[in-house]
Design a protein around this motif. Structure first.
Motif, PDB file in Angstrom:
ATOM      1  N   LEU A 279      15.360  21.559  32.899  1.00  0.00           N
ATOM      2  CA  LEU A 279      16.642  22.212  33.199  1.00  0.00           C
ATOM      3  C   LEU A 279      16.519  23.722  32.994  1.00  0.00           C
ATOM      4  O   LEU A 279      17.010  24.517  33.804  1.00  0.00           O
ATOM      5  CB  LEU A 279      17.750  21.658  32.296  1.00  0.00           C
ATOM      6  CG  LEU A 279      18.233  20.235  32.615  1.00  0.00           C
ATOM      7  CD1 LEU A 279      19.198  19.752  31.547  1.00  0.00           C
ATOM      8  CD2 LEU A 279      18.903  20.187  33.986  1.00  0.00           C
ATOM      9  N   SER A 280      15.854  24.084  31.903  1.00  0.00           N
ATOM     10  CA  SER A 280      15.665  25.512  31.639  1.00  0.00           C
ATOM     11  C   SER A 280      14.803  26.143  32.738  1.00  0.00           C
ATOM     12  O   SER A 280      15.076  27.249  33.203  1.00  0.00           O
ATOM     13  CB  SER A 280      15.013  25.676  30.271  1.00  0.00           C
ATOM     14  OG  SER A 280      14.866  27.025  29.973  1.00  0.00           O
ATOM     15  N   ALA A 281      13.776  25.398  33.185  1.00  0.00           N
ATOM     16  CA  ALA A 281      12.866  25.929  34.210  1.00  0.00           C
ATOM     17  C   ALA A 281      13.569  26.137  35.540  1.00  0.00           C
ATOM     18  O   ALA A 281      13.182  27.009  36.322  1.00  0.00           O
ATOM     19  CB  ALA A 281      11.684  24.976  34.389  1.00  0.00           C
ATOM     20  N   ILE A 282      14.597  25.356  35.828  1.00  0.00           N
ATOM     21  CA  ILE A 282      15.287  25.535  37.110  1.00  0.00           C
ATOM     22  C   ILE A 282      16.528  26.419  36.973  1.00  0.00           C
ATOM     23  O   ILE A 282      17.379  26.449  37.848  1.00  0.00           O
ATOM     24  CB  ILE A 282      15.661  24.179  37.760  1.00  0.00           C
ATOM     25  CG1 ILE A 282      16.626  23.386  36.861  1.00  0.00           C
ATOM     26  CG2 ILE A 282      14.408  23.375  38.084  1.00  0.00           C
ATOM     27  CD1 ILE A 282      17.129  22.108  37.517  1.00  0.00           C
ATOM     28  N   GLY A 283      16.605  27.119  35.839  1.00  0.00           N
ATOM     29  CA  GLY A 283      17.620  28.164  35.733  1.00  0.00           C
ATOM     30  C   GLY A 283      18.888  27.795  34.987  1.00  0.00           C
ATOM     31  O   GLY A 283      19.881  28.512  35.067  1.00  0.00           O
ATOM     32  N   TRP A 284      18.860  26.694  34.264  1.00  0.00           N
ATOM     33  CA  TRP A 284      20.043  26.374  33.443  1.00  0.00           C
ATOM     34  C   TRP A 284      20.003  27.228  32.181  1.00  0.00           C
ATOM     35  O   TRP A 284      18.978  27.295  31.501  1.00  0.00           O
ATOM     36  CB  TRP A 284      20.030  24.899  33.046  1.00  0.00           C
ATOM     37  CG  TRP A 284      20.551  23.965  34.090  1.00  0.00           C
ATOM     38  CD1 TRP A 284      20.246  23.975  35.416  1.00  0.00           C
ATOM     39  CD2 TRP A 284      21.457  22.880  33.894  1.00  0.00           C
ATOM     40  NE1 TRP A 284      20.907  22.967  36.063  1.00  0.00           N
ATOM     41  CE2 TRP A 284      21.662  22.263  35.152  1.00  0.00           C
ATOM     42  CE3 TRP A 284      22.117  22.343  32.797  1.00  0.00           C
ATOM     43  CZ2 TRP A 284      22.500  21.166  35.320  1.00  0.00           C
ATOM     44  CZ3 TRP A 284      22.941  21.248  32.967  1.00  0.00           C
ATOM     45  CH2 TRP A 284      23.137  20.675  34.225  1.00  0.00           C
ATOM     46  N   SER A 285      21.125  27.844  31.860  1.00  0.00           N
ATOM     47  CA  SER A 285      21.198  28.636  30.633  1.00  0.00           C
ATOM     48  C   SER A 285      21.311  27.688  29.433  1.00  0.00           C
ATOM     49  O   SER A 285      21.657  26.513  29.589  1.00  0.00           O
ATOM     50  CB  SER A 285      22.418  29.553  30.671  1.00  0.00           C
ATOM     51  OG  SER A 285      23.591  28.764  30.710  1.00  0.00           O
ATOM     52  N   ARG A 288      24.744  26.232  29.205  1.00  0.00           N
ATOM     53  CA  ARG A 288      25.017  25.160  30.168  1.00  0.00           C
ATOM     54  C   ARG A 288      24.362  23.852  29.704  1.00  0.00           C
ATOM     55  O   ARG A 288      24.943  22.772  29.827  1.00  0.00           O
ATOM     56  CB  ARG A 288      24.486  25.549  31.555  1.00  0.00           C
ATOM     57  CG  ARG A 288      24.945  24.618  32.668  1.00  0.00           C
ATOM     58  CD  ARG A 288      24.446  25.109  34.019  1.00  0.00           C
ATOM     59  NE  ARG A 288      25.037  26.377  34.389  1.00  0.00           N
ATOM     60  CZ  ARG A 288      26.270  26.526  34.885  1.00  0.00           C
ATOM     61  NH1 ARG A 288      27.017  25.470  35.076  1.00  0.00           N
ATOM     62  NH2 ARG A 288      26.743  27.702  35.198  1.00  0.00           N
ATOM     63  N   PRO A 365      11.319  26.948  26.609  1.00  0.00           N
ATOM     64  CA  PRO A 365      11.134  26.089  27.782  1.00  0.00           C
ATOM     65  C   PRO A 365       9.686  25.611  27.919  1.00  0.00           C
ATOM     66  O   PRO A 365       9.443  24.471  28.298  1.00  0.00           O
ATOM     67  CB  PRO A 365      11.530  26.992  28.946  1.00  0.00           C
ATOM     68  CG  PRO A 365      12.339  28.075  28.357  1.00  0.00           C
ATOM     69  CD  PRO A 365      11.909  28.235  26.939  1.00  0.00           C
TER      70      PRO A 365
ATOM     71  N   ILE B  57       9.197  31.512  31.708  1.00  0.00           N
ATOM     72  CA  ILE B  57       9.170  30.321  30.847  1.00  0.00           C
ATOM     73  C   ILE B  57       8.349  30.631  29.602  1.00  0.00           C
ATOM     74  O   ILE B  57       8.636  30.150  28.519  1.00  0.00           O
ATOM     75  CB  ILE B  57       8.631  29.104  31.629  1.00  0.00           C
ATOM     76  CG1 ILE B  57       9.693  28.660  32.650  1.00  0.00           C
ATOM     77  CG2 ILE B  57       8.270  27.946  30.698  1.00  0.00           C
ATOM     78  CD1 ILE B  57       9.285  27.499  33.519  1.00  0.00           C
ATOM     79  N   THR B  79      16.562  33.678  33.167  1.00  0.00           N
ATOM     80  CA  THR B  79      17.340  32.480  33.530  1.00  0.00           C
ATOM     81  C   THR B  79      18.031  32.698  34.872  1.00  0.00           C
ATOM     82  O   THR B  79      18.019  31.829  35.752  1.00  0.00           O
ATOM     83  CB  THR B  79      18.387  32.177  32.432  1.00  0.00           C
ATOM     84  OG1 THR B  79      17.697  31.962  31.210  1.00  0.00           O
ATOM     85  CG2 THR B  79      19.191  30.932  32.768  1.00  0.00           C
ATOM     86  N   ARG B  82      15.440  32.526  37.666  1.00  0.00           N
ATOM     87  CA  ARG B  82      14.995  31.151  37.970  1.00  0.00           C
ATOM     88  C   ARG B  82      16.087  30.357  38.673  1.00  0.00           C
ATOM     89  O   ARG B  82      15.805  29.446  39.436  1.00  0.00           O
ATOM     90  CB  ARG B  82      14.578  30.423  36.677  1.00  0.00           C
ATOM     91  CG  ARG B  82      13.288  30.916  36.068  1.00  0.00           C
ATOM     92  CD  ARG B  82      12.698  29.895  35.102  1.00  0.00           C
ATOM     93  NE  ARG B  82      13.572  29.613  33.995  1.00  0.00           N
ATOM     94  CZ  ARG B  82      13.601  30.302  32.858  1.00  0.00           C
ATOM     95  NH1 ARG B  82      12.773  31.317  32.676  1.00  0.00           N
ATOM     96  NH2 ARG B  82      14.432  29.977  31.895  1.00  0.00           N
ATOM     97  N   ARG B  83      17.357  30.722  38.394  1.00  0.00           N
ATOM     98  CA  ARG B  83      18.442  29.983  39.032  1.00  0.00           C
ATOM     99  C   ARG B  83      18.576  30.355  40.511  1.00  0.00           C
ATOM    100  O   ARG B  83      18.897  29.515  41.342  1.00  0.00           O
ATOM    101  CB  ARG B  83      19.758  30.255  38.306  1.00  0.00           C
ATOM    102  CG  ARG B  83      20.866  29.298  38.732  1.00  0.00           C
ATOM    103  CD  ARG B  83      22.151  29.522  37.982  1.00  0.00           C
ATOM    104  NE  ARG B  83      22.711  30.821  38.276  1.00  0.00           N
ATOM    105  CZ  ARG B  83      22.958  31.767  37.374  1.00  0.00           C
ATOM    106  NH1 ARG B  83      22.705  31.542  36.115  1.00  0.00           N
ATOM    107  NH2 ARG B  83      23.475  32.926  37.730  1.00  0.00           N
ATOM    108  N   ILE B  88      10.264  26.871  41.347  1.00  0.00           N
ATOM    109  CA  ILE B  88       9.008  26.470  40.701  1.00  0.00           C
ATOM    110  C   ILE B  88       8.652  25.042  41.106  1.00  0.00           C
ATOM    111  O   ILE B  88       9.509  24.157  41.102  1.00  0.00           O
ATOM    112  CB  ILE B  88       9.121  26.541  39.161  1.00  0.00           C
ATOM    113  CG1 ILE B  88       9.677  27.910  38.738  1.00  0.00           C
ATOM    114  CG2 ILE B  88       7.776  26.316  38.501  1.00  0.00           C
ATOM    115  CD1 ILE B  88      10.087  27.979  37.278  1.00  0.00           C
ATOM    116  N   PHE B  96      13.957  14.339  37.260  1.00  0.00           N
ATOM    117  CA  PHE B  96      14.762  13.574  36.291  1.00  0.00           C
ATOM    118  C   PHE B  96      14.778  12.113  36.713  1.00  0.00           C
ATOM    119  O   PHE B  96      15.236  11.783  37.806  1.00  0.00           O
ATOM    120  CB  PHE B  96      16.188  14.117  36.225  1.00  0.00           C
ATOM    121  CG  PHE B  96      16.251  15.541  35.765  1.00  0.00           C
ATOM    122  CD1 PHE B  96      16.151  15.848  34.421  1.00  0.00           C
ATOM    123  CD2 PHE B  96      16.373  16.575  36.677  1.00  0.00           C
ATOM    124  CE1 PHE B  96      16.189  17.157  33.993  1.00  0.00           C
ATOM    125  CE2 PHE B  96      16.408  17.889  36.258  1.00  0.00           C
ATOM    126  CZ  PHE B  96      16.312  18.188  34.912  1.00  0.00           C
TER     127      PHE B  96
END
Lengths: 372, 233
Positions: A279-285, A288, A365, B57, B79, B82-83, B88, B96
């Motif tokens: 989640l952190s890697a895809i930009g979740w703070s 969040r 992360p 990261i 962050t 990356r959002r 990546i 998941f």
């Protein structure tokens, strides 16, 4: 898909863990409702039983810890009746008495001129006639439990009493009480001239100043303590101890439940460390991610509370159905108790989610992604 | 031709274990918009650490990174990047297990202002782009390795990033799937004009990138323009 839907999907697809956590919360909430309800019900049922007899003040021997252990001499009744503001005084002797088949019942002895007789709701039969001895009024629940009806005999402390009537009180204690003549019970318990307490009826029950004056006048006679009938047990040390023990058990149950939920949430988060890294890697703070975990904690606590309410009510009914408990106490969790407990469980669940959520977002992360 | 700067690394170093293990030493690199770059090197040469540093990261223990010329100094900046700006793709997919293919893609859109309908449209389009329109409701464990990596690629492009970082994206795939995934990644890079930086063990894969960076013991030992670049010129 929003955060709530995401949380539901996560919980649905980890069904076993979710169900176990919900059950953990449910048992904590259910135990608390049942045990705390039990402790409250002891008080409420005793007080309700006094209210039904129509007394305003209760006079007891000062300094006796057991509720039925002290005695008051009947000879003080005429003196108390003389106090301005006192309308009537009645003595009552109470004891647990062995009856048929080894059961114990709560037996009450009333004098023939007691105002208590005016408030007896009869279900069948009649009240004892003047001069009648060895006769009894039996509460409707205990009559049913013992299979007794008007005209039958009931044994109390080895002596037979003829049942002349069945009472139909509201309070559980009175529904399980056997009422006999005061002289008969005094004879059987070797307490001639003594009663357990006196019930005082006031001219103006709503006049607090008058009630205080009467109380002070009685206490000035020495060795007596006076309390409003509805608060008779408030200063009773034995009932206080019983309440404290059952309340403590309730709090321990809730505390253990909260600890278990906290542990489950913490374990659940730790086993998902890698997911949190993704989640952190895809930009979740961090905020969040914490929000998502706290929403899961909220859902688990809310569902656990709902199930816990059902368990609590079922547990209360079960306790009330046990003869040795239900004969004296109707465990009835109140709506405020249920509401406050459920709300507290949800709040504690959410607060309990903060720590695992904080732990989850504390790792970098990179470390989270390396987690197996 | 002037290259528009996208990501710059200035004297970047990274060490583990309180400085005892040095993974990156004084890296100076400049990546422009629309480039395709391969990072080659043996195991332990620092390739993956470099990729992780380039997306925040991992935090460099020395040096500085710039995005479009602006220094990136806070975790929040990373962050945010990356959002919305950096996608990546990992070697082991990192999906998941409790979410379907579509949900795995959509989860990368949390925080965007897109409406529910817009999100669904973009997820459908991304899954269609990687050839998985008919697998949207499947959980990762119901998909093959190649399909899982396609889901991961769809997730990496869902926010229309300017930079895609891929850490050995074909490392867990058989040769047929590996070729297909590489074709897909290069097609997407060309069609979208994004920058692709890919870590690889395989020189033949690196040849498909316009630029090749060779690493050894945490250092860049050389950079070269590949045949793909020469052909493009």
């Amino acid at each position: 898909m929003n955060h709530v839907e995401l949380a539901f999907r996560n919980l649905q697809r980890r069904r076993t863990r979710s169900i176990l956590t919900i059950l953990g919360v449910a048992f904590a909430v259910g135990s608390f409702i049942t045990l705390y309800g039990l402790s409250r019900s002891v008080h409420e049922n005793v007080e309700r039983s006094f209210e039904e007899h129509g007394a305003d003040l209760t006079v007891k021997r000062r300094g006796i810890a057991e509720p039925f252990g002290g005695t008051v001499p009947e000879e003080v009744i005429p003196e108390i009746k003389k106090i301005p503001g006192v309308k009537d005084v009645a003595g009552q002797l109470i004891t647990f008495a062995a009856t048929d088949k080894g059961d114990n019942v709560l037996a009450a002895g009333w004098s023939p001129d007691s105002f208590y007789w005016e408030h007896v709701p009869l279900k069948a039969g009649r009240i004892p006639r003047p001069g009648e001895n060895r006769v009894a009024l039996v509460g409707s629940d205990i009559a049913q439990a013992l299979g007794k009806k008007v005209g039958d005999d009931i044994t109390l402390l080895g002596d037979k009493f003829k049942i002349v009537g069945l009472t139909d009180y509201h309070s559980v204690i009175n529904r399980n009480q056997v009422i006999v003549r005061l002289a008969d019970l005094q004879e059987l318990t070797f307490r001639a001239g003594a009663v357990t307490f006196l019930a005082v009826k006031l001219d103006n029950p709503g006049d607090q100043a008058e009630a205080d004056r009467v109380s002070q006048a009685i206490e000035a006679m020495g060795k007596f303590t006076v309390s409003p009938s509805e608060g008779m047990l408030r200063n009773d040390s034995l009932f206080g101890l019983m309440t404290a023990v059952s309340s403590a058990m309730a709090w321990v149950a809730l505390f253990m439940g909260v600890l278990m939920v906290l542990n489950t949430l913490l374990m659940a988060v730790l086993e998902r460390t890698r997911e949190i890294g993704i989640l952190s890697a895809i930009g979740w703070s961090k905020e969040r991610i914490m929000l998502a975990l706290i929403i899961e904690g909220f859902i688990l606590s809310a569902f656990g509370s709902l199930v816990g309410i059902v368990l609590g009510i079922a547990g209360s009914k079960f306790l009330s159905s046990i003869p040795s408990i239900g004969r004296y106490v109707a465990v009835e969790p109140t709506v405020p108790l249920i509401a406050v407990t459920a709300l507290a469980a949800v709040v504690l669940g959410v607060l309990g989610s903060f720590y695992p959520a904080w732990v989850a977002t504390r790792a970098s992360p990179a470390e989270a992604l390396e987690h197996a | 031709m002037t290259k528009r700067h996208l990501l710059q690394l200035e004297h970047v170093g990274h060490a583990f274990d309180e400085g005892r293990i040095v993974a990156l030493k004084d890296i100076n690199l400049d990546f422009g918009e629309g480039e395709s770059v391969a990072i080659l090197g043996a195991s332990g040469s620092g390739k993956t650490t470099l990729i992780l540093v380039m997306c925040g990261i991992r935090t460099p223990t020395r040096g500085m990174l710039r995005w479009r010329g602006e220094p990136i100094t806070t975790l929040k900046q990373w962050t945010d990047l990356r959002r919305s700006e950096i996608g990546i793709v990992f070697q082991d997919f990192n999906l998941f297990s409790t979410l379907t293919a579509a949900e795995n893609v959509e989860v990368a859109m949390f925080g965007s202002t897109a409406s529910t309908a817009e999100r669904k449209r973009r997820v459908d389009r991304a899954l269609g782009t990687v050839g998985l329109a008919d697998r949207a409701t499947h959980l990762p464990q119901e998909l093959s390795g190649g399909e899982r990596q396609r889901v991961a690629i769809a997730r990496s492009i869902i926010n229309d990033p300017k930079l895609i970082l891929a850490d050995e994206p074909t490392g867990n795939l058989d040769s047929k799937n590996a070729a297909a995934i590489l074709d897909l990644m290069f097609d997407l890079q060309k069609a979208r004009g994004s920058t692709l930086i890919m870590v690889s063990h395989a020189p033949e894969q690196a040849q498909r990138c316009a630029r090749q960076i060779n690493m050894k013991d945490g250092e860049v030992v050389n950079e070269q323009v590949t045949r793909a670049r020469e052909e493009a010129l």
